[in-house]
Design a protein around this motif. Structure first.
Motif, PDB file in Angstrom:
ATOM      1  N   ALA A 115      -1.127  37.138  16.553  1.00 35.88           N
ATOM      2  CA  ALA A 115      -1.372  38.540  16.182  1.00 35.88           C
ATOM      3  C   ALA A 115      -0.122  39.163  15.558  1.00 35.88           C
ATOM      4  N   ALA A 116       1.059  38.862  16.154  1.00 37.83           N
ATOM      5  CA  ALA A 116       2.306  39.396  15.598  1.00 37.83           C
ATOM      6  C   ALA A 116       2.561  38.826  14.208  1.00 37.83           C
ATOM      7  N   LYS A 117       2.256  37.548  14.017  1.00 37.91           N
ATOM      8  CA  LYS A 117       2.436  36.937  12.710  1.00 37.91           C
ATOM      9  C   LYS A 117       1.526  37.589  11.678  1.00 37.91           C
ATOM     10  N   LEU A 118       0.274  37.797  12.061  1.00 35.60           N
ATOM     11  CA  LEU A 118      -0.648  38.473  11.146  1.00 35.60           C
ATOM     12  C   LEU A 118      -0.167  39.882  10.831  1.00 35.60           C
ATOM     13  N   GLU A 119       0.356  40.557  11.867  1.00 35.42           N
ATOM     14  CA  GLU A 119       0.852  41.923  11.658  1.00 35.42           C
ATOM     15  C   GLU A 119       2.050  41.915  10.717  1.00 35.42           C
ATOM     16  N   ARG A 120       2.957  40.931  10.912  1.00 39.48           N
ATOM     17  CA  ARG A 120       4.122  40.837  10.021  1.00 39.48           C
ATOM     18  C   ARG A 120       3.688  40.541   8.592  1.00 39.48           C
ATOM     19  N   GLU A 121       2.747  39.612   8.456  1.00 38.60           N
ATOM     20  CA  GLU A 121       2.268  39.301   7.106  1.00 38.60           C
ATOM     21  C   GLU A 121       1.613  40.525   6.471  1.00 38.60           C
ATOM     22  N   LYS A 122       0.829  41.258   7.272  1.00 37.45           N
ATOM     23  CA  LYS A 122       0.194  42.468   6.750  1.00 37.45           C
ATOM     24  C   LYS A 122       1.241  43.496   6.338  1.00 37.45           C
ATOM     25  N   ALA A 123       2.262  43.692   7.219  1.00 33.68           N
ATOM     26  CA  ALA A 123       3.320  44.648   6.902  1.00 33.68           C
ATOM     27  C   ALA A 123       4.096  44.212   5.656  1.00 33.68           C
ATOM     28  N   ALA A 124       4.347  42.892   5.531  1.00 33.97           N
ATOM     29  CA  ALA A 124       5.067  42.389   4.362  1.00 33.97           C
ATOM     30  C   ALA A 124       4.253  42.631   3.084  1.00 33.97           C
ATOM     31  N   LYS A 125       2.948  42.383   3.170  1.00 34.80           N
ATOM     32  CA  LYS A 125       2.098  42.620   2.000  1.00 34.80           C
ATOM     33  C   LYS A 125       2.060  44.099   1.634  1.00 34.80           C
ATOM     34  N   GLU A 126       1.949  44.952   2.668  1.00 33.55           N
ATOM     35  CA  GLU A 126       1.934  46.390   2.398  1.00 33.55           C
ATOM     36  C   GLU A 126       3.270  46.834   1.788  1.00 33.55           C
ATOM     37  N   LYS A 127       4.378  46.302   2.333  1.00 32.38           N
ATOM     38  CA  LYS A 127       5.694  46.664   1.798  1.00 32.38           C
ATOM     39  C   LYS A 127       5.834  46.181   0.360  1.00 32.38           C
ATOM     40  N   GLU A 128       5.358  44.955   0.118  1.00 30.74           N
ATOM     41  CA  GLU A 128       5.428  44.430  -1.244  1.00 30.74           C
ATOM     42  C   GLU A 128       4.621  45.288  -2.200  1.00 30.74           C
ATOM     43  N   ALA A 129       3.415  45.693  -1.744  1.00 31.82           N
ATOM     44  CA  ALA A 129       2.588  46.548  -2.595  1.00 31.82           C
ATOM     45  C   ALA A 129       3.266  47.898  -2.839  1.00 31.82           C
TER      46      ALA A 129
END
Length: 286
Positions: A115-129
């Motif tokens: 779950a933390a990995k998915l959250e980090r990936e989601k946050a990274a994608k949002e930050k990238e966007a």
């Protein structure tokens, strides 16, 4: 005849019946005693034979049923062994519970990590966007600012060129008027040249307004002359200045130009008009 021969004979079979009855009661008592004490009493059985007073034929002897083989007493329970077995069972139970708890915790940790990995990936994608959007917005703003500056520069350049053209046209007009004044004859009755040229007192009034605005520290003995061309609007507003002749003292030249700009507007001439271009000369000591 004797008395023995006169006694009546005894009934046949009474003694035998009595013997059988006694034997039956004895066997019954023996059986009851054996049935109550056969687990604990291992004493040998006895047989009793009853004889009648009259000689009789004995009934056939009944054989007693064979004694059942005595079972061995159950072994005494080993309390220590039972305690050890109970402790081992409890230990195994605890180990099983610990193993179950560890497995459960491992699964929970793994689920949390995923779950933390998915959250980090989601946050990274949002930050990238967001970074892409911010970069695009910044680039767009930079382009717009560049276009605006270009437009402003182009407009300023155009206005400067137009102002230069107006000043040049006014200068040429002023020079023509000056030339007309110089070429006029004493007996001439025309008024064009005189009307176009400023009066002698007007130039003094203009310099009298500008000179108090000159800020200059006169420390040298030299008295340099700064010649400046001033472009004016019809109402006397100063449209621009141009240094025609440097005095050799940059500080004096800058002080004169600043004073003219501070004046902003020059007084009208006696006829209510203002020449489009005027050339003024200033010295520190006049």
């Amino acid at each position: 005849m004797s008395t023995a021969t006169l006694r009546p004979p005894e009934a046949a079979g009474i003694g035998r019946g009595l013997a059988l009855a006694l034997l039956a009661h004895g066997l019954l008592i023996l059986a009851l005693s054996y049935g109550l004490n056969w687990h604990s009493d291992s004493s040998p059985a006895f047989e009793a034979e009853l004889w009648s007073s009259v000689p009789q034929v004995a009934a056939p002897r009944e054989e007693a049923p064979p004694e059942p083989e005595s079972e061995a007493p159950p072994p005494k329970p080993d309390l220590k062994a039972q305690q050890r077995a109970a402790e081992e069972a409890a230990a195994e139970q605890r180990e099983a519970e610990i193993a179950i708890a560890k497995e459960k915790k491992r699964k929970e940790d793994k689920a949390r990590e995923e779950a933390a990995k998915l959250e980090r990936e989601k946050a990274a994608k949002e930050k990238e966007a967001k970074d892409k959007e911010a970069k695009a917005a910044k680039e767009k703003a930079a382009r717009e600012e560049q276009d605006r500056k270009k437009a402003q520069d182009a407009k300023a350049l155009k206005e400067a060129k137009e102002a230069d053209a107006r000043r040049e046209a006014q200068r040429q007009e002023f020079l023509r008027r000056i030339q007309g004044m110089a070429g006029g004859t004493p007996g001439s009755t025309g008024t064009a040249a005189q009307s176009a040229a400023p009066s002698a007192g007007w130039v003094g009034r203009v310099k009298g307004k500008i000179r108090p605005l000159i800020i200059y520290s006169d420390e040298g003995a030299a008295n340099p002359t700064a010649e400046v061309q001033v472009t004016l609007a019809p109402d006397g507003r100063i449209l621009g200045t141009k240094k025609l002749k440097a005095s050799g003292d940059d500080e004096w030249d800058r002080a004169v130009l600043r004073a003219i700009e501070k004046a902003e507007m020059l007084p009208r001439d006696t006829d209510g008009r203002v020449p489009p271009v005027i050339i003024l000369s200033f010295r520190p000591r006049e």
